[in-house]
Write an enzyme that holds these catalytic residues in place. Structure first.
Site, PDB file in Angstrom:
ATOM      1  N   ASP A  72       0.783  -1.181  -0.133  1.00  0.00           N
ATOM      2  CA  ASP A  72      -0.176   0.006   0.014  1.00  0.00           C
ATOM      3  C   ASP A  72       1.014   1.186  -0.036  1.00  0.00           C
ATOM      4  O   ASP A  72       2.199   1.078   0.139  1.00  0.00           O
ATOM      5  CB  ASP A  72      -0.974  -0.064   1.239  1.00  0.00           C
ATOM      6  CG  ASP A  72      -0.242  -0.327   2.666  1.00  0.00           C
ATOM      7  OD1 ASP A  72       1.022  -0.271   2.605  1.00  0.00           O
ATOM      8  OD2 ASP A  72      -0.725  -0.552   3.609  1.00  0.00           O
ATOM      9  N   GLU A  86      -9.620  -0.869   5.589  1.00  0.00           N
ATOM     10  CA  GLU A  86     -10.388  -0.534   6.833  1.00  0.00           C
ATOM     11  C   GLU A  86     -11.567  -1.320   7.205  1.00  0.00           C
ATOM     12  O   GLU A  86     -11.915  -1.791   6.376  1.00  0.00           O
ATOM     13  CB  GLU A  86     -10.341   1.022   6.657  1.00  0.00           C
ATOM     14  CG  GLU A  86      -9.299   2.000   6.423  1.00  0.00           C
ATOM     15  CD  GLU A  86      -8.446   2.281   7.847  1.00  0.00           C
ATOM     16  OE1 GLU A  86      -8.230   1.236   8.525  1.00  0.00           O
ATOM     17  OE2 GLU A  86      -8.524   3.264   8.210  1.00  0.00           O
ATOM     18  N   HIS A 145      -7.156  -3.318  10.573  1.00  0.00           N
ATOM     19  CA  HIS A 145      -6.981  -3.048   9.208  1.00  0.00           C
ATOM     20  C   HIS A 145      -5.654  -4.017   8.663  1.00  0.00           C
ATOM     21  O   HIS A 145      -4.819  -4.325   9.489  1.00  0.00           O
ATOM     22  CB  HIS A 145      -6.943  -1.601   8.782  1.00  0.00           C
ATOM     23  CG  HIS A 145      -5.617  -0.776   8.753  1.00  0.00           C
ATOM     24  ND1 HIS A 145      -5.576   0.451   9.418  1.00  0.00           N
ATOM     25  CD2 HIS A 145      -4.434  -1.277   9.315  1.00  0.00           C
ATOM     26  CE1 HIS A 145      -4.209   0.674   9.659  1.00  0.00           C
ATOM     27  NE2 HIS A 145      -3.489  -0.352   9.614  1.00  0.00           N
ATOM     28  N   ASN A 195      -7.418  -0.827  14.240  1.00  0.00           N
ATOM     29  CA  ASN A 195      -8.583  -1.043  14.125  1.00  0.00           C
ATOM     30  C   ASN A 195      -8.901  -2.305  13.159  1.00  0.00           C
ATOM     31  O   ASN A 195      -9.958  -2.395  12.671  1.00  0.00           O
ATOM     32  CB  ASN A 195      -9.357   0.264  12.975  1.00  0.00           C
ATOM     33  CG  ASN A 195      -8.489   0.460  12.120  1.00  0.00           C
ATOM     34  OD1 ASN A 195      -7.579  -0.241  11.504  1.00  0.00           O
ATOM     35  ND2 ASN A 195      -8.971   1.537  11.251  1.00  0.00           N
TER      36      ASN A 195
END
Ligand code: F6R
Length: 243
Positions: free
Chosen positions: A67, A143, A138, A136
């Protein structure tokens, strides 16, 4: 999914690096995809070390960056590009034909996503992924809420991701979008290694490993992957049920 616990982050990282080396010995044309961030950095360092010290043939290796932060110049030390350049590409002197990284500054990010998809397809998918986990849940910039079959896309980042992301940057402003390989590619990957260390990761590791599988917590996808390994040091494993 298998959970492997280690006494230290070093042992965990060496294990991950060794797995990649073993795979490379078996398959010269290995396609490896890696997250940047803090978790895989040491594994990457050991991967380079094993390859160099053991004279491993990596002429067929193809490396893909998982990413990138959108609109962040590659020269920014917080960019994924910058990390891979210094962790892997320069130390191994990888030619451009042996790697592909997202350009977070591309004018057309949709095209950038399609291009990555084509490159993955041209390599018959990803053989090994080495990823981290966000606060979270991810993976990459997938997400919470991202469908499990998503391919490459541009993600709006949650406030927690932007906030935690400050650790990578010297400037105060952190990008609020990311371009990422999707969970659909992860599902298809031959093997996935998730590496996590430290007490601050204990709760998310527990949820990834023992929580309900669903898009609300992306890393839970590993529970249904055919060949996934969660590599944790003692602190990150701290909340897991005892074996
Ligand atoms: C970074 C990436 C992210 C990180 C995650 C954990 O390229 O893909 O998903 O893996 O945010 O970051 P660290 O390892 O810094 O705790």
């Amino acid at each position: 999914m298998q959970v492997n616990r280690f006494n230290s982050h070093l042992l965990c990282s060496q294990f991950a690096a060794r797995e990649i080396v073993q795979a490379l010995k078996k398959n010269k044309y290995l396609t490896l995809c890696m997250a940047s961030g803090h978790s895989p950095a040491l594994a990457c360092e050991w991967l380079v070390r094993y390859i160099q010290e053991e004279n491993i043939d990596y002429s067929g290796l193809f490396f893909i960056g998982l990413d990138e932060w959108v609109a962040l110049p590659a020269a920014n030390p917080g960019s994924c590009y910058y990390s891979f350049l210094h962790w892997l590409i320069k130390p191994l002197q990888l030619p451009e034909t042996q790697y592909h990284l997202f350009n977070g500054e591309a004018d057309n990010l949709e095209e950038e996503c399609l291009r990555m998809g084509e490159i993955i397809a041209a390599h018959n998918g990803i053989d090994i992924m080495l990823v981290g986990i966000g606060m979270n849940g991810h993976i990459g910039f997938n997400e919470p809420g991202t469908p499990f079959n998503t391919l490459c896309f541009v993600a709006e980042l949650e406030a927690v991701t932007v906030d935690v992301g400050k650790k990578y940057f010297t400037q105060t402003e952190v990008p609020n979008r990311g371009i990422t390989i999707g969970l659909g590619h992860l599902t298809e990957a031959g093997a996935v290694y998730l590496i996590a260390n430290g007490e601050h990761k204990a709760a998310v590791i527990k949820q990834a490993v023992e929580g309900e599988v669903g898009t609300g917590f992306p890393a839970s996808i590993l529970q249904q992957h055919k060949n996934a390994f969660v590599l944790v040091d003692e602190a990150a494993a701290g909340l897991l049920k005892k074996e």
